[in-house]
Scaffold this active site. Structure first.
Site, PDB file in Angstrom:
ATOM      1  N   GLY A  17       4.087   2.823  12.394  1.00 38.46           N
ATOM      2  CA  GLY A  17       4.863   4.034  12.670  1.00 38.46           C
ATOM      3  C   GLY A  17       5.449   4.119  14.058  1.00 38.46           C
ATOM      4  N   ASN A  50       0.852  -1.185   0.000  1.00 35.88           N
ATOM      5  CA  ASN A  50       0.000   0.000   0.000  1.00 35.88           C
ATOM      6  C   ASN A  50       0.893   1.243   0.000  1.00 35.88           C
ATOM      7  OD1 ASN A  50      -1.941   1.970   0.362  1.00 35.88           O
ATOM      8  ND2 ASN A  50      -2.356   1.434   2.495  1.00 35.88           N
ATOM      9  N   TRP A  51       0.830   2.026  -1.072  1.00 34.56           N
ATOM     10  CA  TRP A  51       1.683   3.219  -1.174  1.00 34.56           C
ATOM     11  C   TRP A  51       1.135   4.387  -0.363  1.00 34.56           C
ATOM     12  CZ3 TRP A  51       3.242   3.710  -7.074  1.00 34.56           C
ATOM     13  CH2 TRP A  51       3.901   2.535  -7.454  1.00 34.56           C
ATOM     14  N   LYS A  52      -0.128   4.257   0.075  1.00 36.77           N
ATOM     15  CA  LYS A  52      -0.777   5.348   0.801  1.00 36.77           C
ATOM     16  C   LYS A  52      -0.720   6.638  -0.040  1.00 36.77           C
ATOM     17  CE  LYS A  52       0.023   3.011   5.113  1.00 36.77           C
ATOM     18  NZ  LYS A  52       0.196   3.122   6.575  1.00 36.77           N
ATOM     19  N   HIS A  86      -9.291   0.209   6.084  1.00 38.25           N
ATOM     20  CA  HIS A  86      -7.921   0.436   6.541  1.00 38.25           C
ATOM     21  C   HIS A  86      -7.954   1.253   7.832  1.00 38.25           C
ATOM     22  CE1 HIS A  86      -3.797   1.970   6.647  1.00 38.25           C
ATOM     23  NE2 HIS A  86      -3.479   0.993   5.833  1.00 38.25           N
ATOM     24  N   GLU A  89      -3.916  -6.073  10.430  1.00 35.36           N
ATOM     25  CA  GLU A  89      -2.971  -4.959  10.528  1.00 35.36           C
ATOM     26  C   GLU A  89      -2.946  -4.472  11.980  1.00 35.36           C
ATOM     27  OE1 GLU A  89      -2.563  -0.674   8.283  1.00 35.36           O
ATOM     28  OE2 GLU A  89      -4.521  -1.290   9.045  1.00 35.36           O
TER      29      GLU A  89
END
Length: 206
Positions: free
Chosen positions: A176, A12-14, A100, A170
């Site tokens: 992060g 996922n490149w976001k 998400h 997830e």
């Protein structure tokens, strides 16, 4: 006897990337995967403005599938800023992320909203990738498996017969933070998900 699903690797490149970097990535990946006997399916989720670049670079290889980062629960209409499942399908997507953690957290999307999006996707040619996961507070409280099972139960489309759905675990607390989940932590949730889905299918006669 049920068919063993193939492993799926999704990136996922976001909200990142440029047309140049997207083209370079796609061309590089195509060179590295062409002719190789892959033991997994590869899925990539670039931002929608980069779809055309990735699709053109990958061509008709069929090695890497395109995935939308989200879709609307509604069809085409007056929904400014949203993207319909029909549009994603026409753009070349095979999958779409729904639920998400950043959509659930930043945009306040409830399980019922995620379910509506997953249902829309599944009935319009896309495979919904339903994202689930617990926060650090929920894990600390010993509610990880309960939270994940609740998300799955309330996010899955009712039309589970004859459609493909992916459940993506997830752990929100690992995003992060620099903390890498232990294998035992992941396995515990995966086993819980499998058990829940098996029991749910038996209950519904699936």
């Amino acid at each position: 006897m049920s068919k063993q699903p193939r492993p799926l690797v999704a990136a996922n490149w976001k909200m990142n990337g440029t047309r140049s970097s997207a083209r370079t990535w796609a061309e590089t990946m195509l060179r590295r995967t062409t002719g190789n006997a892959l033991e997994c399916d590869i899925v990539v989720s670039p931002p929608m403005p980069l779809f055309d670049v990735v699709v053109r670079a990958l061509g008709q290889s069929g090695v890497i599938s395109l995935c939308g980062q989200d879709c609307a629960a509604q069809g085409n209409g007056p929904h400014t800023g949203d993207t319909s499942a029909e549009m994603l399908f026409e753009a070349g997507c095979r999958y779409v992320l729904v639920g998400h953690s950043e959509r659930r957290g930043d945009h306040g999307e409830s399980n019922s909203v995620v379910k509506a999006k997953a249902t829309r996707a599944a009935t319009h040619g896309l495979i919904p990738v339903i994202c689930v996961g617990e926060t650090q507070a929920q894990r600390n409280a010993g509610r990880a498996t309960q939270v994940v099972r609740n998300q799955i139960g309330r996010s899955l489309p009712d039309l589970t017969s004859g459609i493909d759905v992916v459940i993506a675990y997830e752990p929100v607390w690992a995003i992060g933070t620099g903390r890498v989940p232990e294998l035992a932590e992941i396995s515990e949730i995966h086993d819980s998900i499998r058990t829940y889905l098996f029991r749910r299918a038996r209950t519904r006669g699936g």
